[in-house]
Every structure is written in C-alpha cells, then in structure tokens.
Design a protein around this motif. Sequence first.
Motif, PDB file in Angstrom:
ATOM      1  N   SER A  14      79.845   2.949  47.871  1.00  0.00           N
ATOM      2  CA  SER A  14      80.819   2.006  48.427  1.00  0.00           C
ATOM      3  C   SER A  14      80.692   0.631  47.786  1.00  0.00           C
ATOM      4  O   SER A  14      81.594  -0.202  47.905  1.00  0.00           O
TER       5      SER A  14
ATOM      6  N   ARG B 134      88.418   1.035  43.720  1.00  0.00           N
ATOM      7  CA  ARG B 134      88.879   0.784  45.085  1.00  0.00           C
ATOM      8  C   ARG B 134      89.990  -0.248  45.058  1.00  0.00           C
ATOM      9  O   ARG B 134      89.829  -1.349  44.514  1.00  0.00           O
TER      10      ARG B 134
ATOM     11  N   GLN C 151      81.631   6.910  51.789  1.00  0.00           N
ATOM     12  CA  GLN C 151      82.512   6.716  52.930  1.00  0.00           C
ATOM     13  C   GLN C 151      83.293   8.008  53.139  1.00  0.00           C
ATOM     14  O   GLN C 151      83.266   8.912  52.296  1.00  0.00           O
TER      15      GLN C 151
END
Length: 485
Positions: A38, A391, A421
């Motif tokens: 992440s 992302r 995640q």
Amino acid sequence: MHPRRRRFSASAALLGLAAFTGSSPAHAAAPPVIAIASSTTGTSLSAASPGLSFEASDLALPGFANGNLAAYLKTLGSSVIRIGGNTVDETFWTSTGAPPPSWSIATITPADLTALANLAKAGGWKVILGVNLKQYNSASAADEAKYASAALGSSLQAIEIGNEPNLYSQYSNNTAKYFTDFQAYVAAIEKAVPGLPIEGDDDAGAANGSFQNAFVANESALAKPDIVELTNHNYPLTSTTCGGNPTIAELLGTSTRDEENSAAQEVTAAANKLGVAAVLDEGNSVVCEGQQGVSDVYAAALWEIDDQLVTAREGVQGDYMHGTVLQCDTAKPLFMYYTPLCAPNATDATNGTLAAQPEYYGLAAVHAIGTGQFLNLSNPDWANVRAYAVRHSNGTVTVVLDDVQDPATNNTSTLQLSFGQSFSTGSVFNLTAAALTATSGITLGGQSVQSNGTLAAPKTTPVTVNGSTLTVTVAAGSTAILTLG
C-alpha cells in the motif's frame, strides 16, 4: 527460456484472469507471488510522462503541422513535444528572410513557429523548442525564442540550447567553454524574453559522466540554477550501422531493462542536486535511427511500456520518444525505424497524413493506465513479466503485467498478486498481437488505431475479485492492464 514454460502455437495465446480460489493442486508448482504494498515509491506516472521528440528540420516540412499529427497527439492525452535532434545544428532560423548558410539543410521562419503553435494547441500539448548552439549565434537564438514565445504563448514549456553538446568538437574536452557559451545564450534569451524557462544540458552521455557532472557543478555554483529541467538522452541498444547487433531478445532482455533503470536513477540523482526535474527528452530503442525488424515491430510496443514505466517509477518526469513524420522506410538518417508514426507513402508525407506504428501502441497503453502514484512491489518473475502498480487519485489501483516472453516458444505465465489492501471489483484489457515480429494486427483492449489518429476506448473484461489476493494468467508477448477498486 524460463524452465517452467512450454512450447505452444502463437495463435493459441489467450489471457485469463480469475479470483484466487485457494491452494494449487499438490502436483503443480505454486505460482510466483507479486507482493504489491500500500506504500508508494514517492514517484508518479503523469500525463506528461510519455512524450514525443522530433527533428528541428521537421518544422520546415509542409505537412508537419497541417496533417493528422494533432489527432495522434490528442489520442495520447496531453504531454510534451520536444523539437531538437541532430538537425537542430543544421537548421537556420531567420525572421527577416535572410538566405541560409551553406551548413543549413532547412530554414525555420516565424510562419513555421505559428504552425507549430497551432499544432500544439490543437493537440493540447506543450512544446520544448531547441535552438542551434553548434553554429554559435546567441542573438539568433534569442530572436527565435522571442518569436516562439509570441506564437506559442503558454504552450511553450521551455527553450533547449543545442543538442548533445558533449559531442561538439569545441566542447567535448572543454566543459568550461561550454558553460560560458551556455550562459551567454541564457543571458541573450532572458533579455529577449524575461522569465522564459531554459532546459539543459541535453547530454548524449551518461547522466553521471564527466561532461554532465561539470555542468551540474557549474549550475550548482550559481545563486539559482538557470534551468528548469536537467535533460539527457538514452538509447539502450546500437544499430548495425553504428557497430551494434541488436535483437528482439536483447531489446526485451534484462540487460536492457537494467540499463534503462540505471539511466533513470542517474539523471534523477543529478537533477536532484539542482532541485529541478529530470527528463529524458530524447531516446528510443536503438541509437542510429533504429533497427529494422527490432525497432519497428510489436516487440517495441512491449519494450515501450516497460521503458516508460521503469523511468517514471525511478523519478524521471518525462521520457520522450524520438521519431519522424517522413515516409515510412525511407533513407536514413532522417527516417528512423523506431518512430511511433510515419507516412505510408510520399503523398501522405507531403500532406502530413501519418499512420501509427507498433511503438505508438505502447505509448497509447501507457496513457490508458492513467495517472497516479507508483506502489512498492516485489516481483520474483520480473525477468519474464514486468510488473508495475499505480494508485489513482480515486483510490483504485492499476496493475500492469508486461509479459516480454516470445509467444513462439513460451506459454502463459501464472502469477499470484498479493495486495496490501482488499478489493471488490476489477476489470482488465490487454495489448496483443500475433507475434513479436508483427507490424500489424496489434490491438489495445480489442481496438486499433484508426487512420485519422483516433483510438476507441479499450474494451474491458470484468474480473471477479474479493479480498487481497488474485491469481492472474498472462499470455506470453502481451500486456495485461488490470484495474481494481
């Protein structure tokens, strides 16, 4: 060849994606696990990351700005056109109609800059304009900059002083003279157009080589650097005309990827010393105008995706592919086999009617990924499948799996994605062709670039995902672009 791969027919290549359903059968080897964190790398993929570079002499071609180039630019989003190359040293600028000198192969006039401005505005792109340094004339460069600023306005991103000055005989062993002349150009341009951004040094050598090290040291000694970008060129391979022997296997191999990774790290480290952006403002697959059968085939599209993503991930803020608008497969040195675009015939070249080449599909794929921050990941199968994760601002994550293996001798690769995640939705589209040597039949999400320069949105396939793991099967010689939310 990886020992896990088995031979199969290229026409049987398929890509499948399925939710991870538990442990594999006892007799099957567990797939390599790509662990995607992440946390971010601190670097981003921006709209301006994949750009284009053209020769300065192209500005004098009647069809450069009047054909369908603007449509091809719009298809790639909004980025940067760099005008420079070797011919920046062989083009003559005049705002008064003066006759060209004997060294000139093309003349650039205010009308050409107006046409360039119209192209940039129609395509929604910025421009970096190179001025001639080799034929020293700071007053002429300042005059061109003044006209360029007036014509392009906010579309003018920067002025580039010279092209590969480390190869000029007057500078190669005299970095002090180079910096003196560079500063004279900066002063003349600043006087003509106060505040106009400058970039340099446009080095053809290593970003941590002696020539650029001297330039960075000299810039560091100023009260404030007078450049906004530190620029370098990078071509990982060398054509046979310049003593090399490049192959598709070499283009897609780990040595080339390692070279590009190192080059990106070097130019970023050098730029960081000055607090400016690092840009590879000219480059492509094979120096000396590319290699036929390597630079102009589908393999170059797979290479393009990896090159763009590895350089951006390492902090480079622009990687501009050098190319041409000339008739395809015409004589070197002005035609380059690595070009993303070229004109199918002489009439099309005159009219500026261009056709997308395999490399253009690689650029289109990078644009289709979207912008965002790179995520940290580990990939034990990176020699075969290059993996990246981005992302986006809306929280979705796009994973790119670029399988650079030859489908003629390799089957599919099965990988497990392990995320930091959980996700509940997903979709995928693919870049595909029948073979690494293909020059046609390339599709991105089932779509082909049209003759008018447009490319329909890729057709996506839903992916069932529920949790933080996903098993993915990617066909050799294809790229899967998977978005999860």
